[in-house]
Design an enzyme around this catalytic site. Structure first.
Site, short mmCIF file in Angstrom:
data_model
loop_
_atom_site.label_atom_id
_atom_site.label_comp_id
_atom_site.label_asym_id
_atom_site.label_seq_id
_atom_site.Cartn_x
_atom_site.Cartn_y
_atom_site.Cartn_z
N GLY A 318 0.84 -1.20 0.00
CA GLY A 318 0.00 0.00 0.00
C GLY A 318 0.87 1.25 0.00
N SER A 319 0.36 2.26 0.69
CA SER A 319 1.03 3.56 0.63
C SER A 319 2.39 3.57 1.33
CB SER A 319 0.14 4.64 1.26
OG SER A 319 -1.07 4.70 0.54
N THR A 320 2.68 2.53 2.13
CA THR A 320 4.00 2.51 2.78
C THR A 320 5.10 2.38 1.73
OG1 THR A 320 3.95 0.10 3.07
CG2 THR A 320 3.07 1.43 4.87
#
Lengths: 619, 384
Positions: A318-320
């Site tokens: 995801g956004s990590t």
């Protein structure tokens, strides 16, 4: 008279014949004795020793497992076993009755003992009951005069004092399986245990030690007469893990009943300080074999307690993942830090529309804001400029897509897709839209929580490709030498600034609510949400509340972080399966854990020369 | 020969004269041998006089007194009583047979309360006495006639059959062999031995088929192949050979015999005591014992050659051969040369009856020696 002389002469002749026969027969005996005692003496000597010398194995005590401060994670506990030597008692039944009046003894036990004592030789101790409590031992000892033939035998069994809290690190021991038999006679000892999981399995050879032997002289009935020789074995080597059990406990409790993972590691030397996969299981239960219901229960639990999710769980980052994309872009020069991208809430590529998580868009965003607000459109644009292979190359520099090599079993490698990978494995050509999806850490991308922690650690130290470890080998340096990351420090500073603002910028930081308020401990990080299923148009329009979605369809909540900002020391990755959004569920856990790690000063290594425990002590 | 001096009044010897003429050399040999036996019994009990060595010493002492007392008895009295002794022994054997039938199974003992008597042991000595007396009454010429085979044959056969029924194969063989040896020495025609030799295979077949018990057959089979059944019947022979062989040339040392002391060896205080001796004292110790036995046998033969009467000669040779047969059968058994038959090692094995029988036998030999110059009439009270 003549006749008499004649008779005497005949007697003499015949007597001499008899005498000659006798001497010849004696000669035969002498020859036989010579053959047995001189010619074949050596052979019979060997046979005689085989007859009387019996070699018994002395199982070595298994090496103990400690955390970095000397707290015992896996110890050998003395267990007490009540045995009965039937030849020393007048009546086995009467003695059993007396035992039953002192300690709990089931009818089944009594029947079994009666059967065994009648079948075995009188001097063979028959186990009456295992695992006596200390109170029971004292009761029996006090009444010893009335209990002839009753003895307490001391054995050792593996014990994990923290039970569930560190089950995936320690693993457990169990009975030797067929496949494990390597010819080591120790493995064939009844009741011997080998490591089945965790470090118990990885460090099995060190922990096991080598068997001692005891040569005993036995008589024809197998009774031991005396010990002829004894060779002590080598006890198993004690193992000191990098774990801080205090932090581990805190972490496990903080995760509570969630299905999830938390890793905390030292960003400089790679020491893993906490490694909690939830739910755990009680490794003590495995020691004497689980009931099949208990085993089925563990297998069928939807939260998969037996799997070490930190190494075996694979989630889209995801956004990590956005920091990696941003760094790749800066290093490739496809965008400048202050160049802005306009986010209307979506981006179109070909026939497809790619949505930002924020329905109405972020407006003009630069790189720092892009990270801070986790703007998807910004990263669509960057990814599109970069192309998939350059993103993948940077991902690999941060440890994604390959096993981290931490010394624990069951590690999976995750996946960083490339054009070549898709053609080779799926036989399809890479689509431009897939690069965009990868740019926000979705699609084919898969990472393990351990990889996310390593990524966070490398972002935190910005310098070297730190690798995780759970055990410092004897003589290993406190600070291992790692390969340089080779990232421009100015580029890194931009990314770190973004990560700091995610949490500490009250103005639109996505995880501002989860900040550490003590300034000296403040953390930098990034939230992430991994989709479990595609978000349909209907979902988007319904804007459903999370509580309305079934648990196993909810998104995974992710968070990576490092702390403190001023002098980074700790990296942390949190994944909560089906937890919903990263900022709401995962970030607060990371905050609490990182604050606790700093409060405890988990990363310090105890002074050398001041051992925190008695060497080799069995607690 | 100056017949006048003996014809009417055979020379009477005073007790002192008889004691002076006693075969003290034989006594010394017996004491040495028995002493070795005490040592082995002491070792068998792991260095204790109880339960075997001390009772055995008492028995030997009683046996010695018996022997010397018997040596003082005039040989002409022995000659006169010979058939009576045989008759009593036969009655005892029959008594055992009857007691065995009404009692339980194999019966070899008669319990007199104070001591137990084994009639088959008594019979060994009695048979020698009876055969010696019978052949003493025959001239050399009569001895060679076929008619002279009949009575001795019956005298051997009846007790042998009775003993076989007990069933005691070992003692039965000893009776036949001992009796045959006396007949051979007495001078019966050699052709009878040739015929007996020819008939033996037939007799063996009949015995195998109709006489031998299963356990006796098993013993013979096990003898032929001891490894056939290493934990069953062959176990004793195998363990005995292991103990013996591992003793080597000089043995493991007194009281250091591992196999014997760890009970791998069965019956170490009785039938298998030679094995223990050979394990602990080695080939050297075993040869020393064999030498002592040889000297005792030579002594018996010497006594026989010195005796002026056929009765004395046959008694001495009969006892000597019987003694030898004990020794040979026991040692051949424990070394695996012949099947396991329950025969003790003379003077060494623990056991009362065998010891008493032996000492009585040696008492007879000693009496023959003491009275070596006395002529014995053909028939009691008759002329020489």
């Amino acid at each position: 008279m003549r006749q008499d002389i004649d008779r005497r002469k005949r007697f003499t002749r015949r007597a001499l014949v008899l005498g000659g026969l006798q001497v010849a027969a004696l000669g035969g005996l002498v020859g036989r004795l010579y053959g047995l005692q001189v010619v074949d003496a050596e052979r019979y000597q060997v046979l005689a020793d085989e007859n009387r010398i019996n070699v018994r194995l002395l199982p070595p005590p298994r090496g103990l497992i400690f955390d970095r401060f000397g707290e015992g994670l896996a110890i050998n506990r003395q267990t007490y076993r009540l045995v009965l030597v039937s030849e020393q008692t007048d009546s086995v039944a009467a003695t059993l009755d007396r035992i039953a009046s002192l300690i709990a003894l089931s009818d089944r036990d009594i029947r079994r003992v009666l059967k065994e004592t009648s079948r075995r030789r009188g001097f063979v101790p028959v186990t009456v009951r295992e695992d006596l409590s200390w109170a029971e031992v004292t009761k029996v000892e006090v009444n010893a005069p009335e209990l002839p033939g009753v003895q307490i035998e001391v054995g050792q069994s593996r014990h994990y004092p923290f039970a569930n809290a560190a089950s995936h690190v320690t693993g457990y021991v169990g009975a030797v399986s067929e496949a494990e038999l390597t010819g080591d006679p120790l493995l064939e000892l009844p009741g011997f245990r080998t490591g089945k999981n965790g470090v118990e399995r990885v460090f099995e050879q060190e922990l096991r030690g080598t068997a001692g032997t005891r040569q005993v002289e036995v008589n024809a009935y197998g009774r031991v007469i005396r010990e002829v020789a004894r060779e002590e074995g080598q006890p198993g080597t004690d193992l000191t893990l990098t774990l801080d059990m205090g932090l581990q406990n805190f972490t496990a409790q903080r995760l509570g009943g969630e299905a999830g993972s938390v890793v905390v590691m030292d960003i400089h030397n790679g020491d893993v300080l906490a490694l909690a996969s939830s739910p755990g299981f009680d490794p003590n239960a495995f020691n004497y074999g689980l009931t099949s219901e208990a085993w089925q229960g563990l297998l069928n639990d939807p939260k998969a307690p037996l799997i070490n999710k930190i190494l075996g769980g694979q989630y889209p980052p995801g956004s990590t993942f956005k920091m990696v994309v941003a760094l790749a872009a800066l290093e490739a020069g496809v965008i400048a830090p202050d160049e802005t991208v306009y986010c209307p809430g979506f981006m179109e590529l070909g026939n497809h529309t790619f949505h930002c998580w924020k329905r109405w868009g972020h407006g003009h965003v630069g790189m720092v804001d892009g990270i801070k607000q986790s703007c998807d459109v910004y990263f669509y644009e960057v990814a599109n400029r970069l192309g998939m292979d350059r993103i993948a190359a940077m991902a690999e520099r941060f440890g994604l897509g390959a096993p981290t090599g931490v010394e624990l079993p069951g590690e999976r490698s995750g996946l960083v897709p490339t054009k070549a990978w898709k053609e080779a494995v799926l036989g399809e050509s890479w689509q431009g839209g897939e690069t965009l999806i990868a740019g926000i850490g979705q699609g084919y991308m898969l990472t393990t929580p351990m990889q996310l922690a390593v990524m966070a650690a490398r972002l935190g130290n910005g310098n070297v490709a730190v690798e995780p470890r759970v055990h410092r080998r004897p003589g290993a340096p406190a600070q291992p030498v790692f390969a340089p990351l080779g990232i421009d420090p100015e580029h890194l500073a931009v990314i770190q600034d973004g990560m700091i603002r995610v949490i500490n910028d009250p103005n639109a930081g996505t995880a501002y609510a989860a900040r550490i308020e003590e300034e000296s401990m403040a953390m930098a990080g990034k939230t992430g949400t991994a989709q479990v299923r595609r978000i349909s148009k209907a979902d988007r329009e319904a804007n459903r509340d999370i509580e309305d979605i079934p648990w196993n369809e909810r998104d995974h909540a992710l968070f990576v972080a490092y702390a403190p900002i001023a002098a980074p020391r700790y990296a942390c990755a949190v994944v909560v399966e089906h937890g919903g959004g990263g900022s709401r569920v995962a970030a607060p856990i990371a905050r609490d854990v990182l604050r606790e790690a700093q409060r405890r000063d988990s990363a310090r290594w105890p002074e050398e020369g001041a051992p925190p425990r008695e060497p080799g002590a069995a607690v | 020969m100056a017949a006048t001096s003996h014809r009417f009044a055979p020379p009477g010897m005073t007790l002192l004269q008889k004691l002076g003429a006693m075969s003290w050399g034989l006594v010394a040999l017996l004491m040495l041998t028995a002493g070795l036996g005490f040592a082995m019994l002491y070792s068998a009990a792991n260095g204790s006089l109880q339960p075997w060595a001390a009772p055995q010493m008492v028995r030997f002492a009683v046996g010695l007194v018996l022997m010397v007392s018997l040596a003082m008895v005039d040989i002409r009295q022995l000659h006169r009583w010979a058939f009576w002794v045989f008759g009593v022994a036969l009655l005892l054997l029959v008594g055992v047979e009857i007691a065995g039938r009404i009692g339980m199974g194999a019966q070899r003992w008669i319990d007199f309360g104070v001591f137990q008597l084994q009639p088959s042991e008594v019979m060994k000595v009695a048979l020698v006495l009876a055969l010696a007396r019978y052949f003493h009454g025959l001239s050399g010429e009569q001895t060679r006639k076929w008619t002279s085979l009949f009575i001795p044959g019956v005298m051997i056969l009846i007790p042998t059959v009775l003993v076989l029924r007990q069933p005691d194969l070992g003692t039965a063989l000893l009776l036949v062999a001992g009796g045959g040896a006396v007949m051979f020495a007495a001078g019966i025609a050699l052709r009878w031995f040739a015929i007996a030799g020819a008939l033996t295979p037939i007799a063996l077949y009949v015995a195998w088929k109709f006489v031998l018990h299963d356990y006796q057959r098993a013993r013979v089979l096990t003898y032929l192949d001891p490894e056939r059944d290493p934990l069953g019947a062959g176990y004793h022979i195998l363990q005995s050979k292991i103990a013996l062989g591992s003793g080597g040339l000089f043995g493991k040392g007194f009281m250091e015999g591992t196999q014997s002391h760890l009970s791998f060896l069965p019956e170490k205080q009785t039938d298998f005591i030679f094995t223990m001796l050979a394990e602990e004292l080695g080939l050297v110790g075993a040869l020393l014992l064999l030498l002592l036995y040889l000297l005792i046998m030579i002594y018996c033969f010497g006594v026989a050659f010195r005796s002026t009467s056929q009765f004395g000669r046959l008694v001495a040779i009969g006892i000597g051969v019987n003694f030898f047969l004990y020794v040979f059968i026991n040692i051949a058994m424990v070394t695996g040369l012949i099947p396991v038959v329950g025969v003790p090692l003379p003077l060494i094995s623990y056991g009362g009856t065998a010891m008493m029988t032996l000492m009585v036998g040696f008492g007879l030999v000693a009496s023959v020696y003491v009275h070596r110059d006395i002529e014995v009439p053909r028939e009691p009270g008759g002329s020489v």
